[in-house]
Design a protein around this motif. Structure first.
Motif, PDB file in Angstrom:
ATOM      1  N   PHE A 225      44.289  42.452  42.496  1.00  0.00           N
ATOM      2  CA  PHE A 225      43.429  41.428  41.888  1.00  0.00           C
ATOM      3  C   PHE A 225      43.334  41.621  40.379  1.00  0.00           C
ATOM      4  CE2 PHE A 225      39.289  39.733  40.602  1.00  0.00           C
ATOM      5  CZ  PHE A 225      39.371  38.452  41.107  1.00  0.00           C
ATOM      6  N   GLY A 226      43.195  42.873  39.935  1.00  0.00           N
ATOM      7  CA  GLY A 226      43.093  43.137  38.503  1.00  0.00           C
ATOM      8  C   GLY A 226      44.370  42.795  37.760  1.00  0.00           C
ATOM      9  N   LEU A 227      45.501  43.249  38.291  1.00  0.00           N
ATOM     10  CA  LEU A 227      46.775  42.954  37.641  1.00  0.00           C
ATOM     11  C   LEU A 227      47.070  41.457  37.649  1.00  0.00           C
ATOM     12  CD1 LEU A 227      48.990  45.870  39.025  1.00  0.00           C
ATOM     13  CD2 LEU A 227      47.990  45.659  36.751  1.00  0.00           C
ATOM     14  N   ALA A 228      46.764  40.783  38.768  1.00  0.00           N
ATOM     15  CA  ALA A 228      46.999  39.342  38.848  1.00  0.00           C
ATOM     16  C   ALA A 228      46.118  38.580  37.865  1.00  0.00           C
ATOM     17  CB  ALA A 228      46.755  38.849  40.272  1.00  0.00           C
ATOM     18  N   SER A 229      44.871  39.023  37.690  1.00  0.00           N
ATOM     19  CA  SER A 229      43.970  38.345  36.751  1.00  0.00           C
ATOM     20  C   SER A 229      44.477  38.472  35.310  1.00  0.00           C
ATOM     21  CB  SER A 229      42.563  38.934  36.861  1.00  0.00           C
ATOM     22  OG  SER A 229      42.046  38.767  38.160  1.00  0.00           O
ATOM     23  N   ILE A 230      44.919  39.672  34.946  1.00  0.00           N
ATOM     24  CA  ILE A 230      45.475  39.876  33.605  1.00  0.00           C
ATOM     25  C   ILE A 230      46.730  39.035  33.410  1.00  0.00           C
ATOM     26  CG2 ILE A 230      46.501  41.587  32.054  1.00  0.00           C
ATOM     27  CD1 ILE A 230      44.700  43.687  33.388  1.00  0.00           C
ATOM     28  N   TYR A 231      47.557  38.994  34.455  1.00  0.00           N
ATOM     29  CA  TYR A 231      48.811  38.247  34.364  1.00  0.00           C
ATOM     30  C   TYR A 231      48.547  36.741  34.246  1.00  0.00           C
ATOM     31  CZ  TYR A 231      53.671  37.054  35.350  1.00  0.00           C
ATOM     32  OH  TYR A 231      54.944  36.575  35.263  1.00  0.00           O
ATOM     33  N   VAL A 232      47.567  36.230  34.989  1.00  0.00           N
ATOM     34  CA  VAL A 232      47.240  34.802  34.925  1.00  0.00           C
ATOM     35  C   VAL A 232      46.739  34.426  33.532  1.00  0.00           C
ATOM     36  CG1 VAL A 232      45.635  33.058  35.782  1.00  0.00           C
ATOM     37  CG2 VAL A 232      46.837  34.542  37.393  1.00  0.00           C
ATOM     38  N   LYS A 233      45.964  35.304  32.903  1.00  0.00           N
ATOM     39  CA  LYS A 233      45.519  35.040  31.532  1.00  0.00           C
ATOM     40  C   LYS A 233      46.713  34.948  30.579  1.00  0.00           C
ATOM     41  CE  LYS A 233      40.903  37.097  31.906  1.00  0.00           C
ATOM     42  NZ  LYS A 233      39.971  38.139  31.400  1.00  0.00           N
ATOM     43  N   ALA A 234      47.683  35.854  30.756  1.00  0.00           N
ATOM     44  CA  ALA A 234      48.894  35.790  29.933  1.00  0.00           C
ATOM     45  C   ALA A 234      49.678  34.512  30.215  1.00  0.00           C
ATOM     46  CB  ALA A 234      49.758  37.028  30.207  1.00  0.00           C
TER      47      ALA A 234
END
Length: 315
Positions: A299-308
């Motif tokens: 969830f954390g990595l996906a959230s950061i990736y979605v922001k990018a």
């Protein structure tokens, strides 16, 4: 629904209820229709998540329902984060994740770029390329297990034809050094078409007028590729990476069919290791903490990736 049916339904509605319905706004009516689905999703997803979080702080074992449950606090999390075996499974998962994404993006984009050229029979070849994605992972696992057999498998004979190595001298799913690459090859074969379709949609969404303007400015094909094609397809590529990254992080069935996590624990991904902790060793509390750590990581990595990804779309 016909007008007569609507009229019959309206006539059968009690007057008090009819007055209440007439007083509702469109937004309230929309919520009435959506609320059952939201409630069902909360019951199916949120409640198990909360229950799993609670179990992660205990020593509960599902095969011992009558045993006394002890509250252990953060002990399960501490044991997981300091367990060398779990870090090895993390490394195996990272190896599988990185290489499958790299290969699928490169090969998928190349195939999409070729098919976008509109040659004769491109629809036929698109259908052929997409076929592996339509198969069940269990079927693909059994199929490639047969292909990887040292004595009768076709894969070893193809490698032997190009390299001159004896086909029976190596086993893709039986050797420690080759087994991780065996599952990477199969997953790449199966899911590269998915990446290709996303990239193909991105390529065909680029207006031809942009390329015509670039030609008028005497931009070379190589210049057009790097300044027009790649930047405009990049959001689609990133979306494909997001989907495949999440799916491959929880990969289970394909690897179980191919190697079962072996030889030894070479291809034991986090999902397989979690299953063994929960349903073979029956350490339910420990496995719950393990699942929460994996959930927070994804969830954390996906959230950061979605922001990018959103920043790339805004360019």
């Amino acid at each position: 629904m016909s007008n007569s049916a609507i009229e019959r339904a309206a006539a059968a509605t009690p007057p008090k209820l009819a007055r209440r319905v007439r007083g509702l706004s469109d937004r309230a009516i929309a919520w009435i229709f959506v609320a059952p689905t939201i409630f069902l999703l909360l019951a199916v997803n949120i409640f198990p998540l909360i229950w799993t979080i609670r179990l992660s702080f205990t020593n509960y074992r599902v095969n011992r329902p009558n045993a006394e449950v002890e509250w252990v606090g953060l002990r399960n999390y501490q044991r997981i984060l300091t367990d060398e075996d779990i870090w090895q499974t993390m490394q195996a998962t990272a190896h599988f994740l990185i290489w499958t994404i790299v290969l699928q993006v490169l090969i998928g984009f190349a195939l999409a770029w070729l098919i976008n050229k509109k040659f004769r029979g491109d629809n036929f070849w698109t259908t052929i390329i997409v076929l592996p994605m339509m198969l069940s992972p269990a079927v693909v696992g059994n199929f490639w297990t047969f292909l990887y057999q040292p004595q009768i498998g076709l894969f070893n004979y193809v490698v032997s034809f190009f390299s001159g190595v004896d086909p029976s001298s190596f086993s893709m799913i039986g050797e420690v050094s080759l087994a991780p690459w065996a599952i990477v090859i199969v997953d790449t074969w199966m899911w590269t078409p998915f990446v290709m379709l996303i990239c193909l949609a991105g390529l065909r969404s680029i207006p031809t007028s942009i390329y015509e303007a670039a030609e008028c400015d005497r931009a070379s094909p190589w210049r057009q590729f790097w300044t027009i094609t790649v930047p405009m397809v990049l959001p689609f590529l990133m979306l494909a990476v997001l989907f495949r990254g999440i799916e491959n992080f929880k990969m289970f069935d394909l690897v179980v069919q191919l190697t079962g996590g072996g030889p030894g624990s070479t291809t034991e991904l986090t999902s397989i290791n979690l299953k063994r902790e929960a349903f073979e060793k029956w350490r339910t509390g420990y496995a719950s903490a393990y699942a929460i750590i994996l959930f927070v990581t994804v969830f954390g990595l996906a959230s950061i990736y979605v922001k990018a990804l959103n920043k790339v779309k805004e360019r």
